[in-house]
Design an enzyme around this catalytic site. Sequence first.
Site, mmCIF file in Angstrom:
data_model
loop_
_atom_site.group_PDB
_atom_site.id
_atom_site.type_symbol
_atom_site.label_atom_id
_atom_site.label_comp_id
_atom_site.label_asym_id
_atom_site.label_seq_id
_atom_site.Cartn_x
_atom_site.Cartn_y
_atom_site.Cartn_z
ATOM 1 N N GLY A 55 36.155 104.711 39.787
ATOM 2 C CA GLY A 55 37.136 104.059 38.828
ATOM 3 C C GLY A 55 38.479 104.594 39.087
ATOM 4 C CD GLU A 80 28.166 110.347 35.863
ATOM 5 O OE1 GLU A 80 29.239 109.687 35.731
ATOM 6 O OE2 GLU A 80 27.772 111.172 36.877
HETATM 7 C C1 LIG Z 1 34.032 109.240 27.178
HETATM 8 C C2 LIG Z 1 32.854 108.325 27.645
HETATM 9 C C3 LIG Z 1 33.481 107.463 28.850
HETATM 10 C C4 LIG Z 1 32.381 107.445 29.909
HETATM 11 C C5 LIG Z 1 32.795 106.595 31.066
HETATM 12 C C6 LIG Z 1 31.937 107.217 32.051
HETATM 13 C C7 LIG Z 1 32.328 106.639 33.423
HETATM 14 C C8 LIG Z 1 31.719 107.025 34.482
HETATM 15 C C9 LIG Z 1 31.958 106.090 35.683
HETATM 16 C C10 LIG Z 1 30.788 106.655 36.944
HETATM 17 C C11 LIG Z 1 30.745 107.618 37.595
HETATM 18 C C12 LIG Z 1 29.905 107.774 38.540
HETATM 19 O O1 LIG Z 1 28.835 107.089 38.511
HETATM 20 S S1 LIG Z 1 29.958 109.206 39.398
HETATM 21 C C13 LIG Z 1 28.506 109.357 40.619
HETATM 22 C C14 LIG Z 1 27.285 109.375 39.745
HETATM 23 N N1 LIG Z 1 26.375 109.504 40.719
HETATM 24 C C15 LIG Z 1 24.866 110.103 40.356
HETATM 25 O O2 LIG Z 1 24.559 110.343 39.325
HETATM 26 C C16 LIG Z 1 24.177 110.247 41.758
HETATM 27 C C17 LIG Z 1 22.539 110.155 41.242
HETATM 28 N N2 LIG Z 1 21.837 111.306 42.050
HETATM 29 C C18 LIG Z 1 21.402 112.441 42.046
HETATM 30 O O3 LIG Z 1 22.150 112.996 40.968
HETATM 31 C C19 LIG Z 1 20.837 113.303 42.819
HETATM 32 O O4 LIG Z 1 20.884 112.560 44.405
HETATM 33 C C20 LIG Z 1 19.494 113.265 42.706
HETATM 34 C C21 LIG Z 1 18.543 111.807 42.231
HETATM 35 C C22 LIG Z 1 19.412 114.164 41.222
HETATM 36 C C23 LIG Z 1 18.849 113.805 43.753
HETATM 37 O O5 LIG Z 1 19.203 115.144 44.185
HETATM 38 P P1 LIG Z 1 18.850 116.161 45.195
HETATM 39 O O6 LIG Z 1 18.464 115.086 46.256
HETATM 40 O O7 LIG Z 1 19.664 116.845 45.547
HETATM 41 O O8 LIG Z 1 17.671 116.697 44.377
HETATM 42 P P2 LIG Z 1 16.114 116.660 44.457
HETATM 43 O O9 LIG Z 1 15.611 117.066 45.986
HETATM 44 O O10 LIG Z 1 15.504 115.319 43.895
HETATM 45 O O11 LIG Z 1 15.645 117.775 43.666
HETATM 46 C C24 LIG Z 1 16.129 119.220 44.174
HETATM 47 C C25 LIG Z 1 16.246 120.108 42.877
HETATM 48 O O12 LIG Z 1 17.482 119.872 42.224
HETATM 49 C C26 LIG Z 1 17.317 119.563 40.796
HETATM 50 N N3 LIG Z 1 18.571 118.719 40.370
HETATM 51 C C27 LIG Z 1 18.813 117.742 41.008
HETATM 52 N N4 LIG Z 1 20.122 117.095 40.103
HETATM 53 C C28 LIG Z 1 20.429 118.335 39.379
HETATM 54 C C29 LIG Z 1 21.628 118.323 38.404
HETATM 55 N N5 LIG Z 1 22.435 117.403 38.303
HETATM 56 N N6 LIG Z 1 21.553 119.733 37.926
HETATM 57 C C30 LIG Z 1 20.675 120.396 37.904
HETATM 58 N N7 LIG Z 1 19.651 120.507 38.791
HETATM 59 C C31 LIG Z 1 19.421 119.266 39.737
HETATM 60 C C32 LIG Z 1 16.132 118.852 40.656
HETATM 61 O O13 LIG Z 1 15.678 119.187 39.481
HETATM 62 C C33 LIG Z 1 15.295 119.712 41.745
HETATM 63 O O14 LIG Z 1 14.839 120.874 41.249
HETATM 64 P P3 LIG Z 1 13.485 121.437 41.693
HETATM 65 O O15 LIG Z 1 12.460 120.589 41.227
HETATM 66 O O16 LIG Z 1 13.459 122.880 41.162
HETATM 67 O O17 LIG Z 1 13.706 121.443 43.225
HETATM 68 C C1 LIG Z 2 30.622 100.351 36.747
HETATM 69 C C2 LIG Z 2 30.514 101.275 37.928
HETATM 70 C C3 LIG Z 2 31.238 102.410 37.772
HETATM 71 C C4 LIG Z 2 31.186 103.607 38.792
HETATM 72 N N1 LIG Z 2 32.037 104.353 38.774
HETATM 73 C C5 LIG Z 2 31.883 105.475 39.720
HETATM 74 C C6 LIG Z 2 32.857 106.418 39.980
HETATM 75 O O1 LIG Z 2 33.821 106.582 39.000
HETATM 76 N N2 LIG Z 2 32.554 107.326 40.841
HETATM 77 C C7 LIG Z 2 31.379 107.447 41.634
HETATM 78 O O2 LIG Z 2 30.980 108.107 42.534
HETATM 79 N N3 LIG Z 2 30.473 106.361 41.497
HETATM 80 C C8 LIG Z 2 30.685 105.534 40.788
HETATM 81 N N4 LIG Z 2 29.769 104.391 40.373
HETATM 82 C C9 LIG Z 2 28.487 104.204 41.297
HETATM 83 C C10 LIG Z 2 27.256 104.915 40.770
HETATM 84 O O3 LIG Z 2 27.212 106.184 40.561
HETATM 85 C C11 LIG Z 2 26.293 104.470 41.550
HETATM 86 O O4 LIG Z 2 26.121 102.792 41.541
HETATM 87 C C12 LIG Z 2 24.856 104.843 41.123
HETATM 88 O O5 LIG Z 2 24.804 106.107 41.321
HETATM 89 C C13 LIG Z 2 23.640 104.114 41.858
HETATM 90 O O6 LIG Z 2 23.627 104.364 43.385
HETATM 91 P P1 LIG Z 2 23.702 102.910 44.111
HETATM 92 O O7 LIG Z 2 24.660 101.914 43.839
HETATM 93 O O8 LIG Z 2 23.606 103.253 45.405
HETATM 94 O O9 LIG Z 2 22.216 102.273 43.807
HETATM 95 P P2 LIG Z 2 21.152 102.887 44.988
HETATM 96 O O10 LIG Z 2 20.834 104.244 44.852
HETATM 97 O O11 LIG Z 2 20.774 102.197 46.307
HETATM 98 O O12 LIG Z 2 20.078 101.980 43.900
HETATM 99 C C14 LIG Z 2 19.421 100.774 44.170
HETATM 100 C C15 LIG Z 2 17.916 100.517 43.891
HETATM 101 O O13 LIG Z 2 17.392 101.520 44.564
HETATM 102 C C16 LIG Z 2 16.206 102.384 43.865
HETATM 103 N N5 LIG Z 2 16.368 103.639 44.342
HETATM 104 C C17 LIG Z 2 17.039 104.652 44.795
HETATM 105 N N6 LIG Z 2 16.629 105.739 45.062
HETATM 106 C C18 LIG Z 2 15.589 105.880 44.672
HETATM 107 C C19 LIG Z 2 14.529 106.837 44.537
HETATM 108 N N7 LIG Z 2 14.690 108.106 45.157
HETATM 109 N N8 LIG Z 2 13.303 106.402 44.143
HETATM 110 C C20 LIG Z 2 13.151 105.188 43.592
HETATM 111 N N9 LIG Z 2 13.877 104.309 43.528
HETATM 112 C C21 LIG Z 2 15.096 104.625 44.234
HETATM 113 C C22 LIG Z 2 17.173 102.356 42.452
HETATM 114 O O14 LIG Z 2 16.230 102.491 41.367
HETATM 115 C C23 LIG Z 2 17.667 101.066 42.102
HETATM 116 O O15 LIG Z 2 16.552 100.161 41.752
HETATM 117 C C24 LIG Z 2 29.816 103.342 39.712
HETATM 118 C C25 LIG Z 2 29.056 102.296 39.374
HETATM 119 C C26 LIG Z 2 29.219 101.211 38.756
HETATM 120 C C27 LIG Z 2 28.388 100.300 38.459
#
Ligand SMILES: CCCCCCCCC/C=C/C(=O)SCCNC(=O)CCNC(=O)[C@H](O)C(C)(C)COP(=O)(O)OP(=O)(O)OC[C@H]1O[C@@H](n2cnc3c(N)ncnc32)[C@H](O)[C@@H]1OP(=O)(O)O
Ligand SMILES: Cc1cc2nc3c(=O)[nH]c(=O)nc-3n(C[C@H](O)[C@H](O)[C@H](O)COP(=O)(O)OP(=O)(O)OC[C@H]3O[C@@H](n4cnc5c(N)ncnc54)[C@H](O)[C@@H]3O)c2cc1C
Length: 652
Positions: A177, A420
Amino acid sequence: MSAKVVVSKRRNVNRQAIFLITLWPFPEDFFLSDPELKSKVPLEYLSHKEKYEEAVRKACLLFRKVIQLQNEGKGGMDNFREVLGGQLGSAILPDGNPITLHYVMFIPTLMGQGTIEQQAEWIQKAWNCDIIGTYAQTELGHGTFIRGLETVAKYDPKTEEFVLHSPTLTAYKWWPGGLGHSANYAVVVAQLYTQGKCHGIHPFVVQLRDEETHEPLPGIKIGEIGCKLGMNSTNNGYLGFDNVRIPRNYMLMKNSQVLPDGTYVKSPSSKLTYGTMIFVRVVLVQDAATYLKKASIIATRYSAIRHQSQIKPDQPEPQILDYVTQQYKLFPNIASCFAFQYAATWLWDTYNNITEELETGQLDNLPELHATACVLKAVSTADAAQGVEMLRLACGGHGYMTASNLPSTYGLVTAMCTYEGENTVLLLQTARFLVKMWQNKTNVYKLPTMKYLATALNRATPFEKSVEWVIAALQKTAAGKIDLANRHLNERVAKGQSYEDAWNNTSIELVSAAEVHGRTIIVEQFYNTVQGYKSRVSKELGTVLEQLLQLYAVNAALRCTGDFLRFTEVLGKDITVLQTWLEELLSQIRPNAVGLVDSFDMRDEILSSALGCYDGNVYERLFNEAQKSPLNAEPVNKSYNLYLKPFIKAQL
Ligand SMILES: CCCCCCCCC/C=C/C(=O)SCCNC(=O)CCNC(=O)[C@H](O)C(C)(C)COP(=O)(O)OP(=O)(O)OC[C@H]1O[C@@H](n2cnc3c(N)ncnc32)[C@H](O)[C@@H]1OP(=O)(O)O
Ligand SMILES: Cc1cc2nc3c(=O)[nH]c(=O)nc-3n(C[C@H](O)[C@H](O)[C@H](O)COP(=O)(O)OP(=O)(O)OC[C@H]3O[C@@H](n4cnc5c(N)ncnc54)[C@H](O)[C@@H]3O)c2cc1C
């Protein structure tokens, strides 16, 4: 004007918490009465570019006013929470705030991942808005699997710099964002390479644009990603690096470090880098409640105003609020607002306690916090998105109007299911921890949210019409589902599948088990909160809270009917009792429905809805909103003479 922030030299107290707790009543009027914060033209009639420009104008004024309040000693960082959240924030900037990430992720990451010295260097600048940041983690090719992120940061010991590079198009940061045209700095999450070895993803502060001209710096390819389902003024952007150099101390080094010679010092836990994501997931549970409250107010007030059809042939058209099917669309969502609010408050307190522990190096409770933040974010945002859509549908055609503010609210809340942490992925994270605890129950009694796993499976839960029974049945069902999923995992492995393949083949059951676990936590927190209130509120209020608790619980039970029949002693006849119980509760809540949504205390300016206004003048407001359409400025649009008339003539 600058906001004074003292960087604590003592322990790095959890200022993220201070940043977001509300210490005193928030002066909504100070914002809502400012004519400059109102749009001259409804946003829906602006171009994409104009929407963004208007959003930047309002966002700057909004934060200037917050800093003014802070400098006048009328509220601290907690005011930011109010203007960023789904209530006031989305009222003033319904299509998203291009500077949100600066406050919600950039500053919290500096606090959570920076050394004290780095915080002293960056946080003052950030609070003063000398720099505007974002959080750039997601890439075109990767959002979920962050260990697979492709952006690289290679350390050059000769110059003591990191070289950031995007080796492929899929390595481009995509989504952050404010990245498109607003931020001039970012926390960039990249794969750290030093001394020829990759040490995984780490956070780096990177300047993107010149602080004076705002021109992109050399090697920076940056822009906006284009139109989306909603949030079209959030300025989500893309970012590519072409060998961009940053100083060594631009790597946020609280948890792990790179020394001048390139030596890598490991973090106590590689997952501490993921801390900002937990923080935002925790905050999102509150926002799910806020968006659902907004839609519940709009749809319930409209249902009290709207008269339609006949229940009895000789009767006038009733309020649609008197149709039981309408009540079934509205009231469980009202109950969910309370449920998510209480769960959010409990999760926030839990987060603060555990984050304090992390500051002292105690990591024991981090896994449970991660699992709980994941499941509550996933369940609350999914239910809130489904609820807002149901509430929009409950308003018929007028719910489809932009002027109802339900479509825009849906656009905001449904995004939460993805950002998130995409919900399915988060539920699998929770399932991973549940299975781990199931396979080694020795410590499960130490986990407040999972100790029920120690006994629930073998505990008799004979049916009774009570919330206590619903909680026991949910616990037994969650335990049963985890046990069954675990057995299927083991069976698959025994048949020769790798654990990873067995996990993938069992993942539908694992997601479902995590979801029931999440609902168990939510009902328990609702129950505990109501028990705590009952002795402190009037008998009448206690009765209504009890009705809402029972409605939330019985609705959660009815969503699990199939699993209840599989994993508990419940029988078909008991499900009939639950259904009747639900219908009784709808009737009991009906007299207080409007009062309940009024209690959410959202002003008309916050609701921004022709259907939800306090005075109920729906039709006049809809008609007045229609007059704002530019098309109504002239009786005949130019397209008639240009196209329609020739077309008609040609057909004659
Ligand atoms: C005011 C309001 C306005 C609100 C306004 C808000 C605006 C927000 C805008 C959006 C911003 C974004 O999207 S920012 C981008 C957000 N992106 C995400 O959230 C990415 C999601 N993906 C992930 O978090 C990771 O890839 C995840 C799926 C957890 C997998 O990570 P890894 O592969 O490294 O981990 P795994 O191999 O699955 O697991 C390894 C170990 O790590 C642990 N682990 C994994 N994540 C962990 C974590 N976060 N903290 C602690 N421990 C964690 C697991 O429990 C496992 O523990 P063990 O089992 O003990 O090994
Ligand atoms: C409005 C908006 C604002 C955002 N803002 C930010 C930001 O400020 N900063 C930032 O860094 N990111 C931001 N994002 C990105 C956001 O964090 C990602 O879109 C989110 O983490 C999902 O990842 P992806 O889009 O790659 O989807 P993918 O991970 O490709 O997911 C696509 C599909 O694959 C499936 N999938 C993926 N992995 C697995 C798995 N291990 N097991 C089973 N199914 C799986 C999912 O369940 C889903 O159905 C934003 C997204 C949106 C929509």
